[in-house]
Design a protein around this motif. Structure first.
Motif, PDB file in Angstrom:
ATOM      1  N   ASP A  28       0.828  -1.206   0.000  1.00 18.94           N
ATOM      2  CA  ASP A  28       0.000   0.000   0.000  1.00 18.94           C
ATOM      3  C   ASP A  28       0.865   1.261   0.000  1.00 18.94           C
ATOM      4  O   ASP A  28       0.503   2.272  -0.610  1.00 18.94           O
ATOM      5  CB  ASP A  28      -0.959   0.000   1.192  1.00 18.94           C
ATOM      6  CG  ASP A  28      -2.335  -0.542   0.832  1.00 18.94           C
ATOM      7  OD1 ASP A  28      -2.510  -0.993  -0.322  1.00 18.94           O
ATOM      8  OD2 ASP A  28      -3.235  -0.524   1.692  1.00 18.94           O
ATOM      9  N   TRP A 179      -6.563   2.595   1.818  1.00 16.72           N
ATOM     10  CA  TRP A 179      -5.272   2.026   2.158  1.00 16.72           C
ATOM     11  C   TRP A 179      -5.346   1.400   3.542  1.00 16.72           C
ATOM     12  O   TRP A 179      -6.218   1.719   4.347  1.00 16.72           O
ATOM     13  CB  TRP A 179      -4.197   3.110   2.102  1.00 16.72           C
ATOM     14  CG  TRP A 179      -3.907   3.554   0.689  1.00 16.72           C
ATOM     15  CD1 TRP A 179      -3.939   2.784  -0.437  1.00 16.72           C
ATOM     16  CD2 TRP A 179      -3.564   4.873   0.257  1.00 16.72           C
ATOM     17  NE1 TRP A 179      -3.629   3.538  -1.540  1.00 16.72           N
ATOM     18  CE2 TRP A 179      -3.386   4.812  -1.156  1.00 16.72           C
ATOM     19  CE3 TRP A 179      -3.372   6.097   0.915  1.00 16.72           C
ATOM     20  CZ2 TRP A 179      -3.035   5.928  -1.904  1.00 16.72           C
ATOM     21  CZ3 TRP A 179      -3.028   7.206   0.160  1.00 16.72           C
ATOM     22  CH2 TRP A 179      -2.859   7.118  -1.229  1.00 16.72           C
ATOM     23  N   HIS A 180      -4.410   0.519   3.814  1.00 16.74           N
ATOM     24  CA  HIS A 180      -4.377  -0.220   5.078  1.00 16.74           C
ATOM     25  C   HIS A 180      -4.416   0.757   6.260  1.00 16.74           C
ATOM     26  O   HIS A 180      -3.802   1.828   6.205  1.00 16.74           O
ATOM     27  CB  HIS A 180      -3.112  -1.071   5.145  1.00 16.74           C
ATOM     28  CG  HIS A 180      -3.122  -2.112   6.204  1.00 16.74           C
ATOM     29  ND1 HIS A 180      -2.926  -1.818   7.534  1.00 16.74           N
ATOM     30  CD2 HIS A 180      -3.338  -3.456   6.139  1.00 16.74           C
ATOM     31  CE1 HIS A 180      -2.987  -2.940   8.248  1.00 16.74           C
ATOM     32  NE2 HIS A 180      -3.239  -3.935   7.428  1.00 16.74           N
TER      33      HIS A 180
END
Length: 228
Positions: A28, A179-180
């Protein structure tokens, strides 16, 4: 618009982080770099160092999943630059991920270990991306001295610019891009851990470097370059 620099550990730097989570975070982060055009300042620097047909022996310190080295490899191939590209990263999990994400036709060597062990190997250029703000003050000064001593043609630090607008806006972007969560939290902290332009001067002076330039790049990148 400035605010005080934060000194705190990021979740991705925890050696106990699950390997699968670490891999997801690195990938990511590579997506973040693409969206924010992170490679552009480094490639512009290299374009001023290596002309078409030149040879270039380059070391990337703290390569993560290898996305910067892959961009450099493609840049070199497109310009006929004969590049020997080596990356070094302290985290052994990075090497596995970077190798898996690098096509076989890209000649990049990934290593695990301490950059200091690679002294005396004839580097033309040493680069780093999003590494400086992870270092302690002492480690950063030592790293600058290493690059100054070992990079025959120049070195380039590609890092973040600590700015209130970026600090507030990045979490919104990270949420929008899905995103994470660690990338969202660590990215916000990374901005707070990074430097302002005036803060680089005393660091460079302590490292004994007088000829480096501190330059801003869109969006919210603060880079330090040394050309010989």
């Amino acid at each position: 618009m400035s605010f005080a620099r934060v000194d705190a550990e990021e979740a991705m730097d925890d050696p106990a982080l699950d390997p699968a989570v670490y891999a997801a975070v690195l990938r990511d982060l590579a997506r973040v770099n693409r969206v924010t055009m992170a490679a552009r300042p480094t490639l512009a620097f290299l374009s001023g160092i290596a002309g078409r047909g030149n040879r270039l022996k380059l070391l990337d310190v703290g390569y993560g999943d290898g996305d910067m080295l892959r961009r450099i490899a493609r840049w070199a191939a497109a310009r006929g630059v004969k590049a020997e590209l080596v990356g070094i990263d302290l985290n052994p999990r990075s090497e596995t991920i970077a190798r898996a994400d690098t096509p076989a036709d890209l000649a990049v060597t990934y290593r695990t270990g301490d950059y200091a062990d690679l002294a005396g190997q004839g580097w033309d250029v040493i680069v780093s991306s999003l590494v400086a703000h992870h270092m302690t003050h002492g480690h950063l000064v030592a790293f600058l001295r290493f690059m100054e001593a070992e990079a025959a043609r120049g070195w380039f630090v590609n890092d973040l610019h600590r700015h209130r607008f970026a600090h507030r806006g990045y979490p919104l972007l990270a949420t929008l891009m899905r995103w994470h969560p660690i990338v969202r939290a660590d990215g916000t902290l990374s901005i707070a851990r990074s430097y302002r332009p005036a803060e680089w001067s005393p660091i460079l002076a302590e490292a004994g470097i007088a000829d480096a330039r501190v330059r801003r790049h869109f969006p919210f990148r603060l880079c330090v370059e040394r050309r010989r």
